[in-house]
Scaffold this motif. Structure first.
Motif, PDB file in Angstrom:
ATOM      1  N   SER A 187       0.822  -1.208   0.000  1.00  0.00           N
ATOM      2  CA  SER A 187       0.000   0.000   0.000  1.00  0.00           C
ATOM      3  C   SER A 187       0.859   1.262   0.000  1.00  0.00           C
ATOM      4  CB  SER A 187      -0.930   0.018   1.204  1.00  0.00           C
ATOM      5  OG  SER A 187      -1.719   1.194   1.203  1.00  0.00           O
ATOM      6  N   ASP A 188       0.367   2.267  -0.710  1.00  0.00           N
ATOM      7  CA  ASP A 188       1.012   3.587  -0.715  1.00  0.00           C
ATOM      8  C   ASP A 188       0.326   4.547   0.253  1.00  0.00           C
ATOM      9  OD1 ASP A 188       2.846   2.815  -2.676  1.00  0.00           O
ATOM     10  OD2 ASP A 188       1.487   3.382  -4.315  1.00  0.00           O
ATOM     11  N   ASP A 189      -0.750   4.061   0.902  1.00  0.00           N
ATOM     12  CA  ASP A 189      -1.513   4.904   1.821  1.00  0.00           C
ATOM     13  C   ASP A 189      -1.044   4.621   3.255  1.00  0.00           C
ATOM     14  OD1 ASP A 189      -3.396   6.145   3.457  1.00  0.00           O
ATOM     15  OD2 ASP A 189      -5.074   5.675   2.131  1.00  0.00           O
ATOM     16  N   PRO A 190      -0.507   5.627   3.947  1.00  0.00           N
ATOM     17  CA  PRO A 190      -0.036   5.414   5.329  1.00  0.00           C
ATOM     18  C   PRO A 190      -1.121   4.866   6.248  1.00  0.00           C
ATOM     19  CG  PRO A 190       0.687   7.548   4.513  1.00  0.00           C
ATOM     20  CD  PRO A 190      -0.273   7.016   3.500  1.00  0.00           C
ATOM     21  N   ARG A 191      -2.380   5.228   6.003  1.00  0.00           N
ATOM     22  CA  ARG A 191      -3.475   4.713   6.838  1.00  0.00           C
ATOM     23  C   ARG A 191      -3.589   3.206   6.700  1.00  0.00           C
ATOM     24  NH1 ARG A 191      -8.600   7.709   4.635  1.00  0.00           N
ATOM     25  NH2 ARG A 191      -7.598   6.899   2.747  1.00  0.00           N
ATOM     26  N   ILE A 192      -3.531   2.693   5.467  1.00  0.00           N
ATOM     27  CA  ILE A 192      -3.654   1.256   5.227  1.00  0.00           C
ATOM     28  C   ILE A 192      -2.453   0.515   5.791  1.00  0.00           C
ATOM     29  CG2 ILE A 192      -3.949  -0.535   3.478  1.00  0.00           C
ATOM     30  CD1 ILE A 192      -6.331   1.370   3.768  1.00  0.00           C
ATOM     31  N   PHE A 228      -4.951  -2.566  -4.500  1.00  0.00           N
ATOM     32  CA  PHE A 228      -4.763  -3.377  -3.290  1.00  0.00           C
ATOM     33  C   PHE A 228      -5.607  -2.894  -2.118  1.00  0.00           C
ATOM     34  CE2 PHE A 228      -2.897  -4.078   0.845  1.00  0.00           C
ATOM     35  CZ  PHE A 228      -2.735  -5.453   0.865  1.00  0.00           C
ATOM     36  N   ASP A 229      -5.577  -1.599  -1.851  1.00  0.00           N
ATOM     37  CA  ASP A 229      -6.220  -1.064  -0.647  1.00  0.00           C
ATOM     38  C   ASP A 229      -7.688  -1.442  -0.564  1.00  0.00           C
ATOM     39  OD1 ASP A 229      -3.770   0.031  -0.268  1.00  0.00           O
ATOM     40  OD2 ASP A 229      -4.392   2.129  -0.424  1.00  0.00           O
ATOM     41  N   GLN A 230      -8.427  -1.275  -1.662  1.00  0.00           N
ATOM     42  CA  GLN A 230      -9.854  -1.570  -1.648  1.00  0.00           C
ATOM     43  C   GLN A 230     -10.107  -3.055  -1.424  1.00  0.00           C
ATOM     44  OE1 GLN A 230     -12.226   1.180  -2.218  1.00  0.00           O
ATOM     45  NE2 GLN A 230     -13.340  -0.345  -1.028  1.00  0.00           N
ATOM     46  N   ILE A 231      -9.323  -3.899  -2.071  1.00  0.00           N
ATOM     47  CA  ILE A 231      -9.485  -5.353  -1.891  1.00  0.00           C
ATOM     48  C   ILE A 231      -9.196  -5.741  -0.445  1.00  0.00           C
ATOM     49  CG2 ILE A 231      -8.548  -7.613  -2.532  1.00  0.00           C
ATOM     50  CD1 ILE A 231      -8.005  -6.452  -5.319  1.00  0.00           C
ATOM     51  N   TYR A 232      -8.105  -5.236   0.087  1.00  0.00           N
ATOM     52  CA  TYR A 232      -7.710  -5.565   1.467  1.00  0.00           C
ATOM     53  C   TYR A 232      -8.794  -5.154   2.466  1.00  0.00           C
ATOM     54  CZ  TYR A 232      -5.303  -5.269   5.953  1.00  0.00           C
ATOM     55  OH  TYR A 232      -4.977  -5.394   7.285  1.00  0.00           O
ATOM     56  N   VAL A 233      -9.227  -3.908   2.383  1.00  0.00           N
ATOM     57  CA  VAL A 233     -10.213  -3.398   3.346  1.00  0.00           C
ATOM     58  C   VAL A 233     -11.549  -4.116   3.208  1.00  0.00           C
ATOM     59  CG1 VAL A 233     -11.601  -1.370   3.947  1.00  0.00           C
ATOM     60  CG2 VAL A 233      -9.139  -1.139   3.615  1.00  0.00           C
ATOM     61  N   ASP A 234     -12.024  -4.308   1.986  1.00  0.00           N
ATOM     62  CA  ASP A 234     -13.336  -4.926   1.794  1.00  0.00           C
ATOM     63  C   ASP A 234     -13.352  -6.394   2.191  1.00  0.00           C
ATOM     64  OD1 ASP A 234     -14.466  -2.586   0.947  1.00  0.00           O
ATOM     65  OD2 ASP A 234     -14.346  -3.042  -1.194  1.00  0.00           O
ATOM     66  N   THR A 294     -13.339  -1.423  13.444  1.00  0.00           N
ATOM     67  CA  THR A 294     -13.187   0.026  13.578  1.00  0.00           C
ATOM     68  C   THR A 294     -11.947   0.522  12.842  1.00  0.00           C
ATOM     69  OG1 THR A 294     -14.219  -0.143  15.762  1.00  0.00           O
ATOM     70  CG2 THR A 294     -13.144   1.933  15.233  1.00  0.00           C
ATOM     71  N   LEU A 295     -10.867  -0.240  12.943  1.00  0.00           N
ATOM     72  CA  LEU A 295      -9.651   0.117  12.216  1.00  0.00           C
ATOM     73  C   LEU A 295      -9.908   0.156  10.713  1.00  0.00           C
ATOM     74  CD1 LEU A 295      -6.942  -1.975  14.122  1.00  0.00           C
ATOM     75  CD2 LEU A 295      -6.856   0.490  13.745  1.00  0.00           C
ATOM     76  N   LEU A 296     -10.543  -0.894  10.195  1.00  0.00           N
ATOM     77  CA  LEU A 296     -10.815  -0.968   8.762  1.00  0.00           C
ATOM     78  C   LEU A 296     -11.732   0.173   8.315  1.00  0.00           C
ATOM     79  CD1 LEU A 296     -11.294  -4.828   8.642  1.00  0.00           C
ATOM     80  CD2 LEU A 296      -9.477  -3.567   7.450  1.00  0.00           C
ATOM     81  N   GLU A 297     -12.728   0.483   9.126  1.00  0.00           N
ATOM     82  CA  GLU A 297     -13.656   1.562   8.779  1.00  0.00           C
ATOM     83  C   GLU A 297     -12.993   2.933   8.855  1.00  0.00           C
ATOM     84  OE1 GLU A 297     -16.730   0.654  11.545  1.00  0.00           O
ATOM     85  OE2 GLU A 297     -17.497  -1.032  10.360  1.00  0.00           O
ATOM     86  N   SER A 298     -11.920   3.043   9.651  1.00  0.00           N
ATOM     87  CA  SER A 298     -11.207   4.315   9.745  1.00  0.00           C
ATOM     88  C   SER A 298     -10.475   4.647   8.448  1.00  0.00           C
ATOM     89  CB  SER A 298     -10.207   4.285  10.905  1.00  0.00           C
ATOM     90  OG  SER A 298      -9.087   3.459  10.600  1.00  0.00           O
ATOM     91  N   SER A 299     -10.355   3.661   7.541  1.00  0.00           N
ATOM     92  CA  SER A 299      -9.710   3.907   6.250  1.00  0.00           C
ATOM     93  C   SER A 299     -10.554   4.837   5.382  1.00  0.00           C
ATOM     94  CB  SER A 299      -9.491   2.587   5.508  1.00  0.00           C
ATOM     95  OG  SER A 299     -10.737   2.021   5.110  1.00  0.00           O
ATOM     96  N   GLY A 300     -11.859   4.855   5.614  1.00  0.00           N
ATOM     97  CA  GLY A 300     -12.761   5.690   4.836  1.00  0.00           C
ATOM     98  C   GLY A 300     -13.115   5.124   3.476  1.00  0.00           C
ATOM     99  N   ILE A 301     -12.729   3.878   3.186  1.00  0.00           N
ATOM    100  CA  ILE A 301     -13.003   3.320   1.853  1.00  0.00           C
ATOM    101  C   ILE A 301     -13.807   2.023   1.908  1.00  0.00           C
ATOM    102  CG2 ILE A 301     -10.952   4.373   0.840  1.00  0.00           C
ATOM    103  CD1 ILE A 301      -9.605   1.613   0.954  1.00  0.00           C
ATOM    104  N   VAL A 302     -14.383   1.678   3.069  1.00  0.00           N
ATOM    105  CA  VAL A 302     -15.205   0.469   3.145  1.00  0.00           C
ATOM    106  C   VAL A 302     -16.408   0.606   2.216  1.00  0.00           C
ATOM    107  CG1 VAL A 302     -16.702  -0.924   4.623  1.00  0.00           C
ATOM    108  CG2 VAL A 302     -14.507  -0.104   5.499  1.00  0.00           C
TER     109      VAL A 302
END
Length: 241
Positions: free
Chosen positions: A63-68, A120-126, A167-175
């Protein structure tokens, strides 16, 4: 000043995102019977760690997103702790655990391996958010029903971990909440272990003003018997005259 510090409440440990981290103390003795559902639950906790730990490691690498990156690091590290607790319970209760993720989990991991930094980010979080949503009610069922103290404590711990991870996953803002399964409609809306107003009213109508164990039918039968006895007695009195 010193008094204020001493009296201040101790805050729970927190992840890098400021979200509370579940405690990992464990003191159950393994007392109580173990059901097939209990054994299945212990296996499922193990399976969760077998794919979420490598998934979290991939999040830190791809991931390139520090949040992820932070979310992946936190979830992976916490699953290492939960997996340790799970293996302790399995050993105590003689439950055989798998060493490989199941087919669905292997497919999700392959999706993540094949994804680029953009997808990657969307697949991982979802995938993780959907999986946590499915295990959440299963944990509640075991926590409420198990007779074994180790399984009960494991369920308690797992429940806290899952809530933190959701809660962590939802904090990504992309669920993608629209892709999550919806809860089944209740078969009997409004019913439950505690009577609702309509049920209370019906119960009151069938009772005798709060006299336990007696209902209207019983009273009518008693009155009918008394009426018959009165008629018979009256006829005998007239015959003797």
């Amino acid at each position: 000043m010193v008094l204020t510090v001493l009296l201040a409440p101790v805050s729970p440990a927190r992840a890098d995102t400021g979200i509370p981290v579940p405690a990992t103390s464990f003191n159950a003795k393994g007392a109580g019977s173990v059901s097939a559902a209990d054994r299945d639950f212990v296996v499922k906790v193990r399976l969760a760690g077998l794919w979420e730990i490598p998934a979290g490691n991939m999040a830190q690498e791809k991931s390139d997103d520090p949040r992820i990156v932070t979310i992946g690091k936190s979830i992976s590290a916490q699953h290492v702790l939960l997996d340790k607790l799970d293996r302790e319970v399995a050993k105590k209760l003689d439950i055989e655990l798998p060493n490989q993720p199941n087919k669905d989990q292997q497919f999700w991991l392959s999706e993540m391996r094949n994804a680029n930094s953009t997808t990657f980010d969307q697949i991982y979080v979802d995938r993780l958010r959907a999986a946590h949503g499915k295990i959440f009610p299963a944990i509640a069922t075991i926590r409420a029903s198990t007779r074994n103290d180790s399984v009960r404590q494991l369920a308690q711990q797992a429940n806290q971990f899952v809530m933190t991870h959701m809660t962590l996953l939802e904090s990504s803002g992309i669920v993608d909440y629209g892709a999550l399964p919806t809860a089944a409609a209740p078969t009997t809306p409004g019913s439950g272990p505690v009577p609702v107003d309509g049920q209370m009213i019906a119960a009151a109508h069938s009772s005798t003003g709060g006299i336990p164990g007696v209902n209207t039918t019983v009273i009518l039968l008693v009155l009918a018997a008394a009426l018959v006895a009165g008629v018979i007695t009256t006829m005998r009195i007239f015959r003797t005259r």
